[in-house]
Scaffold this motif. Sequence first.
Motif, short mmCIF file in Angstrom:
data_model
loop_
_atom_site.label_atom_id
_atom_site.label_comp_id
_atom_site.label_asym_id
_atom_site.label_seq_id
_atom_site.Cartn_x
_atom_site.Cartn_y
_atom_site.Cartn_z
N LYS A 1 -12.01 72.84 -10.38
CA LYS A 1 -12.02 72.04 -9.15
C LYS A 1 -13.45 71.64 -8.82
N ALA A 2 -13.64 70.38 -8.41
CA ALA A 2 -14.97 69.89 -8.07
C ALA A 2 -14.86 68.90 -6.92
N VAL A 3 -16.01 68.61 -6.31
CA VAL A 3 -16.10 67.66 -5.20
C VAL A 3 -17.12 66.60 -5.58
N SER B 1 -13.12 61.50 -20.76
CA SER B 1 -12.39 60.48 -20.02
C SER B 1 -12.47 60.80 -18.53
N GLY B 2 -12.19 59.79 -17.71
CA GLY B 2 -12.23 59.96 -16.27
C GLY B 2 -12.77 58.72 -15.59
N PRO B 3 -12.56 58.57 -14.26
CA PRO B 3 -12.85 57.31 -13.58
C PRO B 3 -14.31 57.04 -13.25
N GLU C 1 -9.09 62.64 -12.14
CA GLU C 1 -8.89 63.59 -13.23
C GLU C 1 -9.84 63.27 -14.38
N TYR C 2 -10.55 64.28 -14.86
CA TYR C 2 -11.53 64.11 -15.93
C TYR C 2 -11.22 65.08 -17.07
N VAL C 3 -11.64 64.70 -18.26
CA VAL C 3 -11.72 65.62 -19.39
C VAL C 3 -13.17 65.64 -19.85
N ILE C 4 -13.74 66.84 -19.91
CA ILE C 4 -15.09 67.05 -20.43
C ILE C 4 -14.95 67.78 -21.76
N TYR C 5 -15.73 67.35 -22.75
CA TYR C 5 -15.66 68.09 -24.00
C TYR C 5 -17.03 68.59 -24.41
N ALA C 6 -16.99 69.72 -25.08
CA ALA C 6 -18.21 70.32 -25.62
C ALA C 6 -18.03 70.47 -27.12
N GLN C 7 -19.13 70.34 -27.85
CA GLN C 7 -19.11 70.58 -29.29
C GLN C 7 -20.11 71.68 -29.61
N ALA C 8 -19.68 72.66 -30.40
CA ALA C 8 -20.53 73.78 -30.80
C ALA C 8 -20.68 73.76 -32.31
N ARG D 1 -10.57 70.44 -18.42
CA ARG D 1 -10.02 69.50 -17.45
C ARG D 1 -10.62 69.79 -16.08
N VAL D 2 -11.04 68.72 -15.42
CA VAL D 2 -11.70 68.85 -14.12
C VAL D 2 -10.99 67.93 -13.12
N ASN D 3 -10.60 68.48 -11.97
CA ASN D 3 -9.99 67.71 -10.90
C ASN D 3 -11.02 67.55 -9.79
N VAL D 4 -11.44 66.31 -9.55
CA VAL D 4 -12.51 66.03 -8.59
C VAL D 4 -11.92 65.40 -7.33
N SER D 5 -12.20 65.99 -6.18
CA SER D 5 -11.74 65.46 -4.90
C SER D 5 -12.89 64.82 -4.13
N GLN D 6 -12.55 64.04 -3.12
CA GLN D 6 -13.55 63.31 -2.34
C GLN D 6 -14.36 64.27 -1.45
#
Length: 299
Positions: free
Chosen positions: A206-208, A235-237, A268-275, A294-299
């Motif tokens: 969860k994020a703001v 991905s994400g807006p 809704e976002y998807v963040i990816y990491a590569q190791a 997956r990250v859900n960002v609210s106002q």
Amino acid sequence: MVTSNKRKYFKILNKDSPPCWVLKVILVLQPTLAGEVLAQQVLQENQIWASSVVRDRGQPVIPTYEGWYTNQDGTHSLCYGYFNLNMKETLEIPHGSLNRLEGVDDGVFTELQTPTHFDPMPPRYRRKFCVFTVNVPADFSQQDRVVWHLSSAGQTFQAQGHINPYFFLDEPETRGRLKKAPTVTISDGDEPGRGRNGVYSRNEVKAVVGSPVELSLYRIESEVDRVWVGWSKYSGPGEVVFSNAEGMIEGNTIVSAETEATFSEPGEYVIYAQAIENIADFEFFCCHTNAYLRVNVSQ
């Protein structure tokens, strides 16, 4: 022209830009076991492939097909990356007619859709390697295709996924170079995983908007004492800014990686990491691990 199955590169020097690398050939033709010729990559009419093709902005993103490997259950994974020909411009290409997979049906399954965010060309390792995979059934034939269509800067390109033997990849380790993909656990209690198929977060972060939020990989295990980790938006807006987008993590048994991400818009976002043990290993097409959060960002 028919080339060998080895990827060929050449270095260019341009008085108006720093040294960089581009693909020597955009169309790679391969003879198959049946004797026909297979077009591996991209054909774009009227495009001049010269040093000027890599610019600060205004150029397209090239989808790339990296190769394939067989999973333990007998299915196969087709591996796709991309080459942004812009050194400074980030592109957002939404799903739909401009960014789609062709050949995906009930018999072909993926964990994620294609990426919609495309970072500029990385200065040290040139392009993004195997950002996502498409899993296909065990009976997927050498004539079958899963095609990634990607349009940007007024141009459309295709990357054709297949299981031609010339494109077989070592996964998740290679005995030839004695390399192994790191084992990654996203959070405590999640199942660990390694390799390009990737590991996925069980819980949504969860994020703001405008407030940094910590993203982390709970555990990374490797047989070497340093592991490179890179973070990116998948991905994400909105825009995502990372406090540290990449870096080396010290330790080889139990190490963690963290970054702070700040989001410009809700959604809704998807963040990816590569190791990977070392970014130079990307060029040998083995061995790294993808992780998707997956990250859900609210106002």
